[in-house]
Design a protein around this motif. Structure first.
Motif, PDB file in Angstrom:
ATOM      1  N   ASN A  98       0.826  -1.223   0.000  1.00 38.59           N
ATOM      2  CA  ASN A  98       0.000   0.000   0.000  1.00 38.59           C
ATOM      3  C   ASN A  98       0.851   1.260   0.000  1.00 38.59           C
ATOM      4  O   ASN A  98       0.501   2.254  -0.638  1.00 38.59           O
ATOM      5  CB  ASN A  98      -0.935   0.027   1.216  1.00 38.59           C
ATOM      6  N   GLU A  99       1.975   1.222   0.724  1.00 37.59           N
ATOM      7  CA  GLU A  99       2.868   2.392   0.753  1.00 37.59           C
ATOM      8  C   GLU A  99       3.523   2.577  -0.612  1.00 37.59           C
ATOM      9  O   GLU A  99       3.667   3.701  -1.093  1.00 37.59           O
ATOM     10  CB  GLU A  99       3.924   2.263   1.860  1.00 37.59           C
ATOM     11  N   TRP A 100       3.886   1.456  -1.242  1.00 31.90           N
ATOM     12  CA  TRP A 100       4.464   1.594  -2.586  1.00 31.90           C
ATOM     13  C   TRP A 100       3.407   2.032  -3.601  1.00 31.90           C
ATOM     14  O   TRP A 100       3.706   2.764  -4.522  1.00 31.90           O
ATOM     15  CB  TRP A 100       5.198   0.320  -3.028  1.00 31.90           C
ATOM     16  N   GLU A 112       8.703  10.079   0.059  1.00 32.16           N
ATOM     17  CA  GLU A 112       8.329   9.809   1.461  1.00 32.16           C
ATOM     18  C   GLU A 112       7.579   8.492   1.587  1.00 32.16           C
ATOM     19  O   GLU A 112       7.775   7.741   2.542  1.00 32.16           O
ATOM     20  CB  GLU A 112       7.443  10.931   2.020  1.00 32.16           C
ATOM     21  N   GLU A 113       6.696   8.232   0.620  1.00 32.91           N
ATOM     22  CA  GLU A 113       5.915   6.986   0.681  1.00 32.91           C
ATOM     23  C   GLU A 113       6.826   5.762   0.550  1.00 32.91           C
ATOM     24  O   GLU A 113       6.611   4.742   1.215  1.00 32.91           O
ATOM     25  CB  GLU A 113       4.830   6.967  -0.401  1.00 32.91           C
ATOM     26  N   GLN A 114       7.850   5.882  -0.286  1.00 36.63           N
ATOM     27  CA  GLN A 114       8.813   4.774  -0.397  1.00 36.63           C
ATOM     28  C   GLN A 114       9.523   4.563   0.938  1.00 36.63           C
ATOM     29  O   GLN A 114       9.768   3.420   1.344  1.00 36.63           O
ATOM     30  CB  GLN A 114       9.840   5.057  -1.493  1.00 36.63           C
ATOM     31  N   GLU A 115       9.826   5.666   1.615  1.00 38.13           N
ATOM     32  CA  GLU A 115      10.468   5.564   2.937  1.00 38.13           C
ATOM     33  C   GLU A 115       9.539   4.854   3.926  1.00 38.13           C
ATOM     34  O   GLU A 115       9.992   4.038   4.734  1.00 38.13           O
ATOM     35  CB  GLU A 115      10.857   6.949   3.473  1.00 38.13           C
ATOM     36  N   HIS A 116       8.239   5.175   3.851  1.00 36.78           N
ATOM     37  CA  HIS A 116       7.276   4.495   4.737  1.00 36.78           C
ATOM     38  C   HIS A 116       7.295   2.982   4.483  1.00 36.78           C
ATOM     39  O   HIS A 116       7.318   2.180   5.422  1.00 36.78           O
ATOM     40  CB  HIS A 116       5.844   5.011   4.509  1.00 36.78           C
ATOM     41  N   GLY A 117       7.275   2.637   3.197  1.00 38.42           N
ATOM     42  CA  GLY A 117       7.298   1.222   2.828  1.00 38.42           C
ATOM     43  C   GLY A 117       8.566   0.549   3.334  1.00 38.42           C
ATOM     44  O   GLY A 117       8.523  -0.574   3.870  1.00 38.42           O
ATOM     45  N   GLU A 159       2.260  10.478  11.629  1.00 43.75           N
ATOM     46  CA  GLU A 159       2.554  10.850  10.242  1.00 43.75           C
ATOM     47  C   GLU A 159       1.254  11.060   9.452  1.00 43.75           C
ATOM     48  O   GLU A 159       1.162  11.978   8.633  1.00 43.75           O
ATOM     49  CB  GLU A 159       3.434   9.772   9.592  1.00 43.75           C
ATOM     50  N   GLN A 160       0.261  10.224   9.696  1.00 44.81           N
ATOM     51  CA  GLN A 160      -1.001  10.343   8.952  1.00 44.81           C
ATOM     52  C   GLN A 160      -1.732  11.648   9.263  1.00 44.81           C
ATOM     53  O   GLN A 160      -2.412  12.201   8.395  1.00 44.81           O
ATOM     54  CB  GLN A 160      -1.908   9.131   9.200  1.00 44.81           C
ATOM     55  N   VAL A 161      -1.577  12.152  10.481  1.00 48.51           N
ATOM     56  CA  VAL A 161      -2.188  13.451  10.821  1.00 48.51           C
ATOM     57  C   VAL A 161      -1.577  14.521   9.908  1.00 48.51           C
ATOM     58  O   VAL A 161      -2.280  15.339   9.311  1.00 48.51           O
ATOM     59  CB  VAL A 161      -1.962  13.809  12.318  1.00 48.51           C
ATOM     60  N   GLU A 162      -0.252  14.464   9.764  1.00 46.43           N
ATOM     61  CA  GLU A 162       0.488  15.397   8.906  1.00 46.43           C
ATOM     62  C   GLU A 162       0.077  15.231   7.439  1.00 46.43           C
ATOM     63  O   GLU A 162      -0.143  16.217   6.716  1.00 46.43           O
ATOM     64  CB  GLU A 162       1.987  15.099   9.095  1.00 46.43           C
ATOM     65  N   GLU A 163      -0.030  14.001   6.997  1.00 48.28           N
ATOM     66  CA  GLU A 163      -0.371  13.705   5.600  1.00 48.28           C
ATOM     67  C   GLU A 163      -1.751  14.257   5.233  1.00 48.28           C
ATOM     68  O   GLU A 163      -1.922  14.866   4.178  1.00 48.28           O
ATOM     69  CB  GLU A 163      -0.352  12.184   5.358  1.00 48.28           C
ATOM     70  N   GLU A 164      -2.708  14.030   6.111  1.00 50.02           N
ATOM     71  CA  GLU A 164      -4.065  14.542   5.838  1.00 50.02           C
ATOM     72  C   GLU A 164      -4.084  16.065   5.883  1.00 50.02           C
ATOM     73  O   GLU A 164      -4.759  16.709   5.080  1.00 50.02           O
ATOM     74  CB  GLU A 164      -5.075  13.964   6.833  1.00 50.02           C
TER      75      GLU A 164
HETATM   76 FE   LIG Z   1       2.617   6.568   3.728  1.00 57.83          FE
END
Ligand SMILES: [Fe+2]
Ligand SMILES: [Fe+2]
Length: 161
Positions: free
Chosen positions: A15-17, A48-53, A125-130
């Motif tokens: 999902n992150e990728w 950033e999403e790749q880093e999450h993954g 992180e999701q608070v920041e993302e939204e």
């Molecule tokens: Fe993410």
């Protein structure tokens, strides 16, 4: 680690990728309409999403689990406007938040202490993302189409570190 919990992590790596792929597709859209600042913002987001993954990938390895990578679905390629892109981004981040919360719930249910600690970072992180997606969406909705405002925002987004 509990098998159900492990499955959620294996899925979330994909999902992150997918998130990275989605934002890269959005960057391609912005490049196609010559909004390079917006494209730059999306490249950073994809990174950033790749880093999450990778964080989740590493966590499973650290727990002695073999990561099995899954196929990444094709992201949408056509967007009607910058507003639509950020509507889709916000919607996507809300879905991801629900997935992360699902992992946190399962970690609680299994009383997997390292996992309970690990997933906290993603909750924050999701608070920041939204917030990021909804702020840009709010600004875009206030800017008339093809006005100077869009180029000012493009310039501002080009500064993302
Ligand atoms: Fe993410
Ligand atoms: Fe995200």
């Amino acid at each position: 680690m509990d098998k159900q919990l492990e499955k959620l992590y294996q899925d979330q790596i994909k999902n992150e990728w997918y998130s990275a792929y989605l934002y890269l597709s959005m960057a391609a859209y912005f490049e196609s309409i010559n909004l390079e600042g917006f494209a730059h913002w999306m490249y950073k987001q994809a990174g950033e999403e790749q880093e999450h993954g990778k964080k989740m990938f590493q966590f499973l390895i650290d727990r002695g689990i073999k990561v099995v990578l899954q196929a990444i679905p094709q992201p949408p390629a056509d967007f009607a406007s910058a507003v639509e892109v950020f509507e889709k981004s916000l919607e996507h981040e809300q879905k991801v938040t629900a997935l992360i919360n699902g992992i946190a719930d399962m970690a609680d249910k299994c009383n997997d202490r390292p996992s309970k600690v690990f997933i906290q970072w993603f909750i924050t992180e999701q608070v920041e993302e939204e917030k990021n997606a909804s702020r840009i969406l709010d600004l875009l909705k206030k800017i008339p189409a093809n006005s100077a405002g869009i180029f000012q925002l493009d310039h501002q987004l080009s500064k993302r570190e």
